[in-house]
Motif scaffolding. Structure first.
Motif, PDB file in Angstrom:
ATOM      1  N   MET A  91      45.132  17.962  34.274  1.00 18.81           N
ATOM      2  CA  MET A  91      43.735  17.915  34.650  1.00 18.81           C
ATOM      3  C   MET A  91      43.163  16.570  34.272  1.00 18.81           C
ATOM      4  N   SER A  92      42.291  16.168  35.139  1.00 16.39           N
ATOM      5  CA  SER A  92      41.684  14.861  34.898  1.00 16.39           C
ATOM      6  C   SER A  92      40.441  15.029  34.049  1.00 16.39           C
ATOM      7  N   VAL A  93      39.942  13.925  33.608  1.00 15.56           N
ATOM      8  CA  VAL A  93      38.747  13.909  32.753  1.00 15.56           C
ATOM      9  C   VAL A  93      37.559  14.442  33.537  1.00 15.56           C
ATOM     10  N   GLU A  94      37.477  14.074  34.795  1.00 12.04           N
ATOM     11  CA  GLU A  94      36.348  14.551  35.592  1.00 12.04           C
ATOM     12  C   GLU A  94      36.375  16.076  35.738  1.00 12.04           C
ATOM     13  N   MET A  95      37.596  16.624  35.855  1.00 13.80           N
ATOM     14  CA  MET A  95      37.723  18.059  35.989  1.00 13.80           C
ATOM     15  C   MET A  95      37.293  18.755  34.711  1.00 13.80           C
ATOM     16  N   TRP A  96      37.738  18.205  33.561  1.00 14.53           N
ATOM     17  CA  TRP A  96      37.320  18.768  32.275  1.00 14.53           C
ATOM     18  C   TRP A  96      35.792  18.683  32.109  1.00 14.53           C
ATOM     19  N   THR A  97      35.227  17.622  32.530  1.00 13.72           N
ATOM     20  CA  THR A  97      33.774  17.448  32.425  1.00 13.72           C
ATOM     21  C   THR A  97      33.070  18.474  33.302  1.00 13.72           C
ATOM     22  N   ALA A  98      33.583  18.698  34.509  1.00 14.59           N
ATOM     23  CA  ALA A  98      32.958  19.654  35.415  1.00 14.59           C
ATOM     24  C   ALA A  98      33.083  21.074  34.875  1.00 14.59           C
ATOM     25  N   VAL A  99      34.263  21.438  34.358  1.00 14.67           N
ATOM     26  CA  VAL A  99      34.459  22.783  33.816  1.00 14.67           C
ATOM     27  C   VAL A  99      33.599  22.987  32.579  1.00 14.67           C
ATOM     28  N   SER A 100      33.579  21.999  31.689  1.00 19.33           N
ATOM     29  CA  SER A 100      32.796  22.150  30.461  1.00 19.33           C
ATOM     30  C   SER A 100      31.299  22.209  30.768  1.00 19.33           C
ATOM     31  N   SER A 101      30.842  21.435  31.757  1.00 21.41           N
ATOM     32  CA  SER A 101      29.418  21.504  32.102  1.00 21.41           C
ATOM     33  C   SER A 101      29.104  22.850  32.757  1.00 21.41           C
ATOM     34  N   GLY A 102      30.057  23.413  33.498  1.00 25.40           N
ATOM     35  CA  GLY A 102      29.854  24.750  34.070  1.00 25.40           C
ATOM     36  C   GLY A 102      29.786  25.812  32.983  1.00 25.40           C
ATOM     37  N   VAL A 103      30.667  25.710  31.998  1.00 26.03           N
ATOM     38  CA  VAL A 103      30.655  26.664  30.883  1.00 26.03           C
ATOM     39  C   VAL A 103      29.357  26.528  30.097  1.00 26.03           C
ATOM     40  N   VAL A 104      28.930  25.302  29.852  1.00 28.49           N
ATOM     41  CA  VAL A 104      27.674  25.068  29.131  1.00 28.49           C
ATOM     42  C   VAL A 104      26.503  25.623  29.937  1.00 28.49           C
ATOM     43  N   GLY A 105      26.510  25.453  31.239  1.00 23.28           N
ATOM     44  CA  GLY A 105      25.439  25.982  32.095  1.00 23.28           C
ATOM     45  C   GLY A 105      25.371  27.490  32.044  1.00 23.28           C
ATOM     46  N   VAL A 106      26.575  28.141  32.138  1.00 22.23           N
ATOM     47  CA  VAL A 106      26.599  29.602  32.057  1.00 22.23           C
ATOM     48  C   VAL A 106      26.132  30.065  30.683  1.00 22.23           C
ATOM     49  N   ALA A 107      26.558  29.390  29.640  1.00 20.37           N
ATOM     50  CA  ALA A 107      26.146  29.748  28.280  1.00 20.37           C
ATOM     51  C   ALA A 107      24.639  29.556  28.112  1.00 20.37           C
ATOM     52  N   SER A 108      24.099  28.492  28.686  1.00 14.76           N
ATOM     53  CA  SER A 108      22.654  28.245  28.602  1.00 14.76           C
ATOM     54  C   SER A 108      21.883  29.320  29.350  1.00 14.76           C
ATOM     55  N   ALA A 109      22.361  29.684  30.522  1.00  9.29           N
ATOM     56  CA  ALA A 109      21.694  30.725  31.301  1.00  9.29           C
ATOM     57  C   ALA A 109      21.742  32.059  30.555  1.00  9.29           C
ATOM     58  N   THR A 110      22.887  32.377  29.967  1.00  7.10           N
ATOM     59  CA  THR A 110      23.020  33.621  29.203  1.00  7.10           C
ATOM     60  C   THR A 110      22.068  33.618  28.002  1.00  7.10           C
ATOM     61  N   ALA A 111      21.990  32.492  27.304  1.00  3.07           N
ATOM     62  CA  ALA A 111      21.097  32.385  26.148  1.00  3.07           C
ATOM     63  C   ALA A 111      19.637  32.515  26.584  1.00  3.07           C
ATOM     64  N   ALA A 112      19.278  31.938  27.725  1.00  2.00           N
ATOM     65  CA  ALA A 112      17.903  32.033  28.219  1.00  2.00           C
ATOM     66  C   ALA A 112      17.553  33.476  28.574  1.00  2.00           C
TER      67      ALA A 112
END
Length: 119
Positions: free
Chosen positions: A1-22
């Motif tokens: 996996m490339s760095v961009e892919m890791w960044t996209a997956v981690s930002s997606g996980v952070v987004g889902v976690a933020s939405a869940t927390a909200a």
């Protein structure tokens, strides 16, 4: 996996976690139905306490009025007893002097139940 892919997956996980927390914090901050019922109960309880206090005050006023009326009735009873004794004494004195007392006026309807007419 490339760095961009890791960044996209981690930002997606952070987004889902933020939405869940909200969503979770919004749910926790919302007033529950039980809270509304408790508030309604306290409002009703406060109103009931005010009505009870008003009723107690009115009852105290009525008791004072009743006591005053009872005292007045007792005084009136004593006065009536005195007047009856006085009239009987005068009637006896007039008859002892050999005279006849004048005829009495008719007894009013409202007074008939209270007067024992034996004079």
């Amino acid at each position: 996996m490339s760095v961009e892919m890791w960044t996209a997956v981690s930002s997606g996980v952070v987004g889902v976690a933020s939405a869940t927390a909200a969503v979770w914090s919004g749910r926790a901050a919302r007033r529950t139905r039980r809270d509304h019922r408790r508030d309604d109960f306290s409002v009703v309880t406060d109103r009931m306490e005010k009505e009870i206090q008003r009723g107690a005050q009115r009852l105290d006023e009525l008791e004072e009025t009743t006591d005053r009326q009872a005292a007045r009735l007792e005084g009136a009873g004593v006065a009536i007893t005195y007047l009856i004794d006085r009239v009987r004494g005068l009637t006896t004195w007039v008859r002892a002097a050999g005279m006849e007392p004048p005829p009495a006026a008719p007894i009013p309807e409202r007074a008939r139940e209270f007067i024992n007419h034996d004079v």
